[in-house]
Design an enzyme around this catalytic site. Structure first.
Site, PDB file in Angstrom:
ATOM      1  N   ASP A  24       0.831  -1.207   0.000  1.00 41.54           N
ATOM      2  CA  ASP A  24       0.000   0.000   0.000  1.00 41.54           C
ATOM      3  C   ASP A  24       0.868   1.262   0.000  1.00 41.54           C
ATOM      4  OD1 ASP A  24      -2.340   1.445   0.006  1.00 41.54           O
ATOM      5  OD2 ASP A  24      -2.727   1.215   2.149  1.00 41.54           O
ATOM      6  N   HIS A  61       2.378   3.601  -8.986  1.00 38.37           N
ATOM      7  CA  HIS A  61       2.187   2.164  -9.284  1.00 38.37           C
ATOM      8  C   HIS A  61       3.402   1.616 -10.048  1.00 38.37           C
ATOM      9  CE1 HIS A  61      -1.723   2.313  -7.586  1.00 38.37           C
ATOM     10  NE2 HIS A  61      -2.264   3.047  -8.532  1.00 38.37           N
ATOM     11  N   LEU A 102       9.793 -21.421  -3.994  1.00 36.21           N
ATOM     12  CA  LEU A 102       8.803 -20.477  -3.436  1.00 36.21           C
ATOM     13  C   LEU A 102       7.480 -20.519  -4.212  1.00 36.21           C
ATOM     14  CD1 LEU A 102       8.307 -17.895  -1.572  1.00 36.21           C
ATOM     15  CD2 LEU A 102       8.945 -16.580  -3.601  1.00 36.21           C
TER      16      LEU A 102
HETATM   17  C1  IPE Z   1      -5.432  -2.710  -0.163  1.00 30.66           C
HETATM   18  O1  IPE Z   1      -5.064  -1.380  -0.344  1.00 30.66           O
HETATM   19  C2  IPE Z   1      -5.400  -3.436  -1.473  1.00 30.66           C
HETATM   20  C3  IPE Z   1      -4.086  -3.608  -2.060  1.00 30.66           C
HETATM   21  C4  IPE Z   1      -2.949  -3.291  -1.512  1.00 30.66           C
HETATM   22  C5  IPE Z   1      -4.074  -4.222  -3.356  1.00 30.66           C
HETATM   23  P1  IPE Z   1      -6.174  -0.247  -0.502  1.00 30.66           P
HETATM   24  O2  IPE Z   1      -5.440   1.028  -0.629  1.00 30.66           O
HETATM   25  O3  IPE Z   1      -7.117  -0.589  -1.581  1.00 30.66           O
HETATM   26  O4  IPE Z   1      -6.951  -0.348   0.888  1.00 30.66           O
HETATM   27  P2  IPE Z   1      -7.849   0.696   1.646  1.00 30.66           P
HETATM   28  O5  IPE Z   1      -8.894   1.161   0.682  1.00 30.66           O
HETATM   29  O6  IPE Z   1      -6.962   1.810   2.084  1.00 30.66           O
HETATM   30  O7  IPE Z   1      -8.392  -0.072   2.802  1.00 30.66           O
HETATM   31  C1  IPE Z   2      -1.475   0.299  -3.314  1.00 27.80           C
HETATM   32  O1  IPE Z   2      -1.275   1.664  -3.353  1.00 27.80           O
HETATM   33  C2  IPE Z   2      -1.690  -0.287  -4.692  1.00 27.80           C
HETATM   34  C3  IPE Z   2      -3.036  -0.787  -4.930  1.00 27.80           C
HETATM   35  C4  IPE Z   2      -4.022  -0.768  -4.078  1.00 27.80           C
HETATM   36  C5  IPE Z   2      -3.295  -1.326  -6.241  1.00 27.80           C
HETATM   37  P1  IPE Z   2      -2.490   2.685  -3.345  1.00 27.80           P
HETATM   38  O2  IPE Z   2      -2.850   2.979  -4.758  1.00 27.80           O
HETATM   39  O3  IPE Z   2      -3.611   2.181  -2.516  1.00 27.80           O
HETATM   40  O4  IPE Z   2      -1.813   3.943  -2.680  1.00 27.80           O
HETATM   41  P2  IPE Z   2      -2.456   4.947  -1.653  1.00 27.80           P
HETATM   42  O5  IPE Z   2      -3.039   4.139  -0.536  1.00 27.80           O
HETATM   43  O6  IPE Z   2      -3.517   5.712  -2.394  1.00 27.80           O
HETATM   44  O7  IPE Z   2      -1.329   5.819  -1.214  1.00 27.80           O
HETATM   45 MG    MG Z   3      -4.073   2.422  -0.564  1.00 24.25          MG
END
Ligand code: IPE
Ligand code: IPE
Ligand code: MG
Length: 277
Positions: A35, A52, A146
């Site tokens: 995240d 990303h 793995l």
């Molecule tokens: C969780 O992250 C999903 C992934 C890392 C793929 P999100 O950014 O979607 O989660 P929330 O919305 O903050 O809970």
């Molecule tokens: C995690 O990073 C990647 C996915 C959920 C695909 P985010 O896109 O959720 O990044 P933040 O949470 O907005 O910083």
């Molecule tokens: Mg996120």
């Protein structure tokens, strides 16, 4: 473990942390909620897509590090069933990156004896990416190192519901629906991680203190490790520090004696855990 030390510069922090790890008490299964890509980009005044893109390298690093450490399973949360709520352009960026990752990494997975698995409802993915993913899963199916589970369009609740429905359907086909009794073992055996150990170490980057519908069943007794580091900044040292922190935890599984992070087999959380190490 030796395979990891071999690629680390002696004297570096990574090398020292890796050397401090106890190879006998590595987590059998590591789960990572990757995240913080969006915040990483925002801090640099870049579009979310740039975050990303920057998140691909830590994926590669995590896979390589876990493989070299001799960890059995690594599950990476790449796209949740709820992430469809994001703008379509962002979702498309994520599919493009998955396409890019698979295109580059399958050869590397083969070289490193890594078995790729896709968990989640992948039938909903764009056809081309889905096919590429299925091909990569098939190509690596014979590998014995793995297991890399990529959680894509994944929902922990949906997975449990699917498992229950699978048991109902099997019983129905066997004409035994009226005698169906679901227990923890049978349910676990229909999850997408069937046969793999439960998660020992669950890492979440970017500081959020929540599970976001990830591996709900498999994390029952996982040790949680949340770091404020944003996913694109999660480097090898950060991963090794998470594992080192895990090794310092006292795991009790409801008992009163520490079990010291010994690998726990699927299903063996029920009842008495193994002897304290
Ligand atoms: C969780 O992250 C999903 C992934 C890392 C793929 P999100 O950014 O979607 O989660 P929330 O919305 O903050 O809970
Ligand atoms: C995690 O990073 C990647 C996915 C959920 C695909 P985010 O896109 O959720 O990044 P933040 O949470 O907005 O910083
Ligand atoms: Mg996120």
């Amino acid at each position: 473990m030796q395979e990891l030390l071999a690629i680390l510069p002696p004297g570096s922090r990574e090398y020292e942390v890796a050397r401090s790890l106890d190879p006998a008490r590595l987590p059998a299964h590591v789960g990572i909620i990757m995240d913080g890509n969006g915040r990483w980009a925002r801090r640099r005044s870049l579009p979310r897509a740039a975050g990303h893109r920057a998140g691909v390298e830590p994926v590669r690093m995590s896979v390589e590090t876990c493989a070299r450490l001799g960890i059995r399973s690594l599950t990476l949360y790449a796209f949740s069933a709820e992430n469809w709520k994001r703008p379509r352009t962002e979702v498309e960026t994520l599919w493009r990156l998955l396409h890019y990752y698979l295109g580059r990494e399958v050869a590397h997975l083969m070289e490193n004896n890594i078995r790729l698995r896709a968990i989640g409802r992948i039938h909903a993915l764009p056809k081309e990416v889905r096919r590429q993913l299925e091909d990569a899963v098939a190509a690596t199916a014979g590998n014995s190192g793995l297991i890399l589970n990529l959680a894509i369009n994944y929902s922990g609740r949906a997975e449990i519901v699917d498992a229950v429905n699978a048991l109902i359907e099997e019983a129905r086909l066997a004409g035994a629906l009226d005698r169906l009794v679901v227990d923890e073992e049978s349910l676990a055996s229909r999850l997408s991680t069937a046969g793999q150990p439960d998660v020992d170490l669950l890492i979440r980057t970017s500081g959020e203190l929540r599970i976001s519908n990830f591996l709900l069943w498999q994390i029952a007794y996982a040790e949680l490790y949340v770091t404020p580091t944003l996913w694109p900044d999660f480097d090898r040292l950060a991963l090794l520090e998470a594992i080192a922190a895990y090794q310092k935890r006292d795991r009790r599984f409801g008992g009163i004696e520490a079990v010291h992070g010994a690998p726990v087999e699927q299903g063996s959380l029920i009842g008495v855990p193994g002897p304290a190490a």
